[in-house]
Motif scaffolding. Structure first.
Motif, short mmCIF file in Angstrom:
data_model
loop_
_atom_site.label_atom_id
_atom_site.label_comp_id
_atom_site.label_asym_id
_atom_site.label_seq_id
_atom_site.Cartn_x
_atom_site.Cartn_y
_atom_site.Cartn_z
N PHE A 125 40.70 15.21 34.19
CA PHE A 125 39.93 14.19 34.91
C PHE A 125 40.31 12.77 34.46
O PHE A 125 40.08 11.81 35.19
CB PHE A 125 38.42 14.40 34.66
CG PHE A 125 37.74 15.24 35.70
CD1 PHE A 125 37.91 14.97 37.05
CD2 PHE A 125 36.88 16.27 35.34
CE1 PHE A 125 37.25 15.72 38.01
CE2 PHE A 125 36.23 17.03 36.30
CZ PHE A 125 36.41 16.75 37.63
N ARG A 126 40.85 12.61 33.25
CA ARG A 126 41.28 11.28 32.80
C ARG A 126 42.24 10.64 33.77
O ARG A 126 42.32 9.43 33.89
CB ARG A 126 41.99 11.39 31.46
CG ARG A 126 41.08 11.39 30.27
CD ARG A 126 41.74 12.01 29.08
NE ARG A 126 42.87 11.21 28.58
CZ ARG A 126 43.47 11.47 27.44
NH1 ARG A 126 43.06 12.46 26.69
NH2 ARG A 126 44.48 10.74 27.04
N HIS A 127 43.00 11.49 34.47
CA HIS A 127 44.09 10.97 35.31
C HIS A 127 43.62 10.54 36.69
O HIS A 127 44.43 10.17 37.52
CB HIS A 127 45.21 12.01 35.42
CG HIS A 127 45.72 12.42 34.08
ND1 HIS A 127 46.59 11.65 33.35
CD2 HIS A 127 45.42 13.49 33.30
CE1 HIS A 127 46.83 12.24 32.19
NE2 HIS A 127 46.13 13.35 32.13
N ILE A 128 42.31 10.62 36.96
CA ILE A 128 41.86 10.07 38.24
C ILE A 128 41.40 8.61 38.09
O ILE A 128 41.16 7.94 39.07
CB ILE A 128 40.74 10.91 38.90
CG1 ILE A 128 39.39 10.73 38.22
CG2 ILE A 128 41.11 12.38 38.95
CD1 ILE A 128 38.25 11.32 39.04
N TRP A 129 41.30 8.11 36.87
CA TRP A 129 40.87 6.72 36.67
C TRP A 129 42.00 5.76 37.00
O TRP A 129 43.18 6.07 36.82
CB TRP A 129 40.46 6.50 35.21
CG TRP A 129 39.22 7.19 34.77
CD1 TRP A 129 39.12 8.46 34.30
CD2 TRP A 129 37.89 6.64 34.74
NE1 TRP A 129 37.81 8.73 33.97
CE2 TRP A 129 37.04 7.64 34.23
CE3 TRP A 129 37.34 5.40 35.07
CZ2 TRP A 129 35.68 7.44 34.05
CZ3 TRP A 129 35.98 5.21 34.89
CH2 TRP A 129 35.16 6.22 34.39
N PRO A 136 42.94 2.07 30.02
CA PRO A 136 43.07 1.52 28.66
C PRO A 136 41.77 1.62 27.85
O PRO A 136 41.81 1.51 26.63
CB PRO A 136 43.46 0.06 28.90
CG PRO A 136 44.11 0.06 30.25
CD PRO A 136 43.35 1.09 31.05
N LEU A 137 40.63 1.83 28.53
CA LEU A 137 39.34 1.96 27.82
C LEU A 137 39.06 3.41 27.41
O LEU A 137 37.97 3.71 26.93
CB LEU A 137 38.21 1.43 28.71
CG LEU A 137 38.34 -0.04 29.14
CD1 LEU A 137 37.29 -0.39 30.19
CD2 LEU A 137 38.21 -0.98 27.95
N GLU B 160 47.75 -9.00 24.96
CA GLU B 160 48.99 -8.49 25.54
C GLU B 160 48.97 -8.44 27.06
O GLU B 160 49.85 -7.86 27.68
CB GLU B 160 49.29 -7.11 24.96
CG GLU B 160 48.10 -6.17 25.06
CD GLU B 160 48.30 -4.88 24.27
OE1 GLU B 160 49.38 -4.67 23.71
OE2 GLU B 160 47.35 -4.08 24.23
N GLY B 161 47.95 -9.05 27.67
CA GLY B 161 47.86 -8.98 29.13
C GLY B 161 47.32 -7.64 29.57
O GLY B 161 47.93 -6.93 30.37
N ALA B 162 46.15 -7.28 29.02
CA ALA B 162 45.52 -5.98 29.34
C ALA B 162 44.01 -6.17 29.34
O ALA B 162 43.49 -7.13 28.75
CB ALA B 162 45.90 -4.92 28.31
N ILE B 163 43.31 -5.22 29.97
CA ILE B 163 41.85 -5.30 30.02
C ILE B 163 41.27 -5.29 28.60
O ILE B 163 40.20 -5.84 28.34
CB ILE B 163 41.27 -4.15 30.89
CG1 ILE B 163 39.79 -4.34 31.19
CG2 ILE B 163 41.52 -2.78 30.27
CD1 ILE B 163 39.45 -5.48 32.10
N THR B 164 42.02 -4.72 27.68
CA THR B 164 41.57 -4.65 26.28
C THR B 164 41.83 -5.97 25.51
O THR B 164 41.57 -6.03 24.31
CB THR B 164 42.26 -3.48 25.56
OG1 THR B 164 43.66 -3.52 25.86
CG2 THR B 164 41.69 -2.15 25.99
#
Lengths: 387, 178
Positions: A125-129, A136-137, B160-164
């Motif tokens: 399911f991680r791969h549907i985000w 990245p979160l 680094e140009g990321a949401i984080t």
């Protein structure tokens, strides 16, 4: 458009892991549906396969892998897919094969094997985000539903115990279902409220389990249906609708795309007042709050009113508006696309008076089934009527 | 075949197995671990947005026809289906629209210290327009829908140009007023 009836259904046992391959499960469900309809593979004009993300089975383009089990070899065959919406979208596709006149008899098979995926289907399911803003979160899919549930609870001032009631009702309803994974006739609200916290406000018993399983249905044109039955169950209306992918720009407290799909289906079915004209429903219930959310989306009550009706017993099997008499996903299991078994096969069995121990006592004439998927945005709806 | 019962489905075919059956080799199985990598080019809107984050700025895009300020920004409006009009710099403050307190990591493994996660609508954007992010410097008891929050940024050299590039959102000092 041609009128379309359902003449047979089948489903395998639902379980966290089943020994049979997806192909074998498809065969078992299909065989049952053929037996119930009293036909054989040669009578089938066309086949529709419904199956959710390839990443669960671990077989890319799995429609091709499954087709022999689904009686598809040598026939017009297509796989349809829209995430969790597939369990009702596949029968919608079966309906249009017949309604359009290109087929007299169409077989719909839905299959899922989530048990193949390790360490847990959540990993797939991680791969549907969204890969840019969300992944990245390190998200977990349960977050989505936790955030939607929280928004719904907060907006309408809903107590968790009134949501837990749905899990209790459905797991108890599932006791009469031979395929059920999590039936529990003794479960209480306290059990749900005391279960492990996953992602507040979602607790373990608020969630349906991952499962393996398959289900099948046979659709038949009005011209041919009298060869098979004197009491057909008709598909009166279908609807589907999807909201924007930008889920962080939407109000999650009401599923407007479900309302859009429901209006489409009700219009086709000639239903003007769904609260009066629909006798029972199988709203999609992968989480307990989703049954309530979807009752409201299906326009079966006011916004925020579903928990109150549930508390008053209206949605029990012997209530005025039974919800999930099958036991739903919470009680029978959630092999994603194969939940056609609870959402549409159950409508058919209830309306045909074949639901055995699960039969609604009030002699229902009209039922609505619904599924839900993608990133809280896809709705699929079908209205069935006894002939 | 499974036992016949009254009603439909009249029996329940399929053979239940457990994880234990697999671990103890009681059933035959085969195994595969895919190895695959992806890279995504970020496109027009996200390249500009993430470059903005690197500079410590949250950028939106206006749709004049729909009277919307869009965050996350996009080059076309999904509703009027025309091109969006201009870039606009927004504040790094906002309001919690919804949230969760997660005891699950991304593989559904249990974690002791929960992750606070949610959706923030960004000040200056249209109502309920924002994105998902972490929350920090607040307890599980303090967090609530409607809470005013402000971005906590990584130091410029670490971005680094990321949401984080935003570490998390913390409570906005000075109360709940918008």
């Amino acid at each position: 458009m041609n009128d379309v009836a359902i003449i047979g259904g089948g489903m395998t046992v639902f379980q966290r892991r089943l020994k049979e391959t997806g192909k074998e499960l498809s065969y078992l469900a299909t065989k049952m549906a053929l037996e119930e309809a009293g036909i054989t593979k040669k009578d089938i004009d066309m086949v529709v396969m419904g199956s959710a993300p390839d990443a669960f089975d671990g077989i890319h383009q799995k429609g091709e892998n499954l087709l022999d089990g689904a009686a598809g070899a040598g026939k017009p065959y297509v796989r349809v897919f829209n995430g969790g919406g597939t369990g009702v979208f596949a029968p919608i596709a079966g309906w249009w094969h017949v309604a359009s006149g290109v087929a007299d008899i169409a077989l719909v098979v839905c299959e899922e094997k989530m048990g193949n995926c390790y360490p847990h289907p959540q990993t797939a399911f991680r791969h549907i985000w969204d890969p840019i803003l969300d992944r990245p979160l390190s998200p977990n899919l349960v977050w989505l539903f936790a955030m939607e549930m929280n928004r719904y609870m907060t907006k309408y001032n809903i107590k968790k115990e009134d949501i837990a009631r749905v899990a209790v009702k459905n797991k108890r309803n599932a006791v009469g279902h031979p395929c059920a994974q999590l039936p529990d006739e003794n479960i209480t609200i306290e059990d749900v409220l005391n279960s492990e916290m996953m992602a507040w406000p979602v607790q373990r018993l608020d969630i349906s389990p991952p499962s393996d399983g398959a289900s099948a249905l046979i659709f038949c044109s009005k011209d041919k249906v009298r060869q098979f039955t004197d009491d057909p169950v008709w598909v009166d209306g279908v609807g589907w609708n999807i909201d924007s992918t930008m889920w962080t720009n939407r109000d999650l407290s009401f599923p407007r795309y479900v309302a859009n799909a429901a209006r489409m289906a009700y219009k086709m079915a000639g239903i003007h007042n769904p609260r009066k004209e629909i006798d029972f429903a199988e709203p999609y219930d992968p989480f307990d709050y989703k049954e309530l959310h979807h009752m409201e989306g299906l326009l079966l009550c006011n916004k925020g009113e579903a928990p109150i009706l549930t508390r008053e017993g209206v949605t029990e099997r012997d209530g005025n508006m039974p919800m999930c008499p099958s036991g739903g996903l919470l009680g029978v299991g959630n092999p994603i696309a194969a939940t056609m078994g609870q959402k549409i096969c159950e409508l058919y069995w209830q309306l045909a008076g074949k639901a055995g121990k699960r039969q609604i006592p009030t002699d229902p004439m009209v039922g609505v089934g619904q599924a839900w998927g993608d990133i809280m945005q896809m709705a699929t709806v079908a209205v069935l009527r006894r002939g | 075949m499974a036992e016949k019962i009254e009603g439909s489905p009249g029996y329940a075919p399929g053979t239940r197995v457990s994880t234990k059956d697999i671990v103890e080799n009681k059933i035959t199985y085969t195994w595969w671990e895919p190895e695959v990598q992806y890279s995504w080019s970020l496109g027009q809107a996200m390249s500009k947005f993430l470059t903005g984050l690197k500079k410590g700025k949250i950028l939106g895009r206006t749709c004049i026809k729909c009277d919307r300020v869009l965050v996350p920004p996009r080059m076309f409006c999904e509703y009027c289906y025309g091109p969006t009009d201009a870039w606009i710099e927004l504040k790094d403050t906002g309001t919690i629209e919804t949230y969760s307190i997660s005891y699950l990591d991304s593989d559904a493994r249990r974690i002791k210290k929960p992750i606070l996660i949610g959706v923030i609508s960004i000040d200056g954007a249209s109502p309920q327009h924002g994105f998902m992010h972490y929350f920090g410097e607040m307890s599980e008891k303090d967090i609530h829908i409607g809470m005013r929050v402000k971005a906590v940024w990584k130091s410029p050299k670490d971005r680094e140009g990321a949401i984080t590039d935003i570490k998390y959102f913390k409570p906005l000092e000075g109360g709940e007023k918008k």
